[in-house]
Design an enzyme around this catalytic site. Structure first.
Site, PDB file in Angstrom:
ATOM      1  CE  LYS A   1     -14.802  94.119 -15.697  1.00 37.56           C
ATOM      2  NZ  LYS A   1     -14.120  93.560 -14.528  1.00 37.56           N
TER       3      LYS A   1
ATOM      4  CG  ASP B   1     -15.689  92.132 -11.386  1.00 39.65           C
ATOM      5  OD1 ASP B   1     -15.528  90.949 -11.720  1.00 39.65           O
ATOM      6  OD2 ASP B   1     -15.657  93.084 -12.197  1.00 39.65           O
TER       7      ASP B   1
END
Ligand code: ATR
Length: 251
Positions: free
Chosen positions: A47, A83
């Site tokens: 990520k 997220d």
């Protein structure tokens, strides 16, 4: 959950997993362009490294320092982070209002970044960031402006003082995945309405078990998984995500 959502909307799309070695990350992202994929999710451990391979980043992804969703707009790869929305939506579903209140975040890795970004926008008055390695937490706290963040060693949470006013305690660590023991926390020192949240899903953690034993409300990472996915679905397809269908598929 994505394939269930595509089917529900009659979209001839498919979502498939591709395990990718760190050394191949750039080539894998370039393949999104070459193959004309609509987009991808990016997960552990890529990520943060994937930022360098996007053509542009949303301001949110840049602020968080992590990308979990890439959207391919005619060969231009935009890195985004859903997220943050996933965690914010989790708090909304739990009807937890943090304005003016105290939140405690455990862990300072990639997962903590999205949680901190969501908390910074929640109106929380202060955040305590607790980590086994405090230096790592200090580096993360320096990135965030607009909210007070106090860094403490994880062992501090064994004492009552730090948790006495907490409205939320979030575990973002991967301790349970490695089977490691979770250090003792003063669970019962929190106010009775305190919510304990873990980002892991479908995985019993000692952290949530101990919170339940102290008769505190608990929530796992299932809602965050659902809502980050729903936001990504909309970014790729331009369609409203069929949340109920996706929730059902996850269950
Ligand atoms: P992720 O991207 O999933 O957050 P990460 O970047 O490897 O993964 O971060 C893992 C986090 O879990 C870190 O905060 C780590 O603490 P350290 O910074 O001290 O390494 C924490 N962690 C992992 N195992 C742990 C354990 N057994 N006890 C306490 N904290 C742990």
């Amino acid at each position: 959950m994505h394939n269930a959502a595509f089917a529900a909307l009659g979209l001839d799309w498919v979502y498939v997993p591709f395990p990718v070695d760190a050394a191949d990350l750039g080539t894998a992202v370039a393949a999104v362009r070459a193959l004309g994929l609509a987009g991808i999710n990016v997960t552990v451990p890529h990520k943060q490294a994937v930022l360098a391979h996007c053509d542009a980043l949303t301001p949110l992804a840049r602020r968080v320092g992590a990308v979990n969703t890439i959207v391919n707009r005619a060969g231009h790869l935009l890195g985004d982070n859903t997220d943050v929305h996933g965690f914010a939506q989790t708090l909304r579903e739990a009807r937890l209002h943090l304005r003016g209140r105290h939140a405690v975040v455990i862990g300072a890795g990639g997962a903590a970044r999205a949680v901190l970004a969501a908390l910074a926008e929640s109106g929380a008055a202060r955040i305590t960031l607790a980590n086994r390695t405090p230096a790592r937490a200090r580096a993360l706290a320096r990135r965030r402006r607009g909210v007070r963040i106090d860094v403490v060693p994880l062992a501090t949470l064994a004492g009552a003082a730090t948790l006495a006013e907490a409205a939320l305690v979030v575990n973002t660590t991967s301790a349970a995945l490695s089977g490691a023991d979770f250090p003792p926390l003063a669970y019962a020192a929190t106010p009775p309405g305190c919510l304990f949240a873990d980002l892991l899903y479908n995985h019993p953690t000692a952290f949530l078990a101990a919170a339940r034993q102290a008769r505190r409300r608990t929530i796992d990472g299932g809602a965050m998984l659902l809502h980050q996915g729903a936001r990504a679905f909309t970014l790729w397809t331009g369609r409203r995500a069929p949340i109920a269908v996706m929730r059902q598929a996850l269950q």
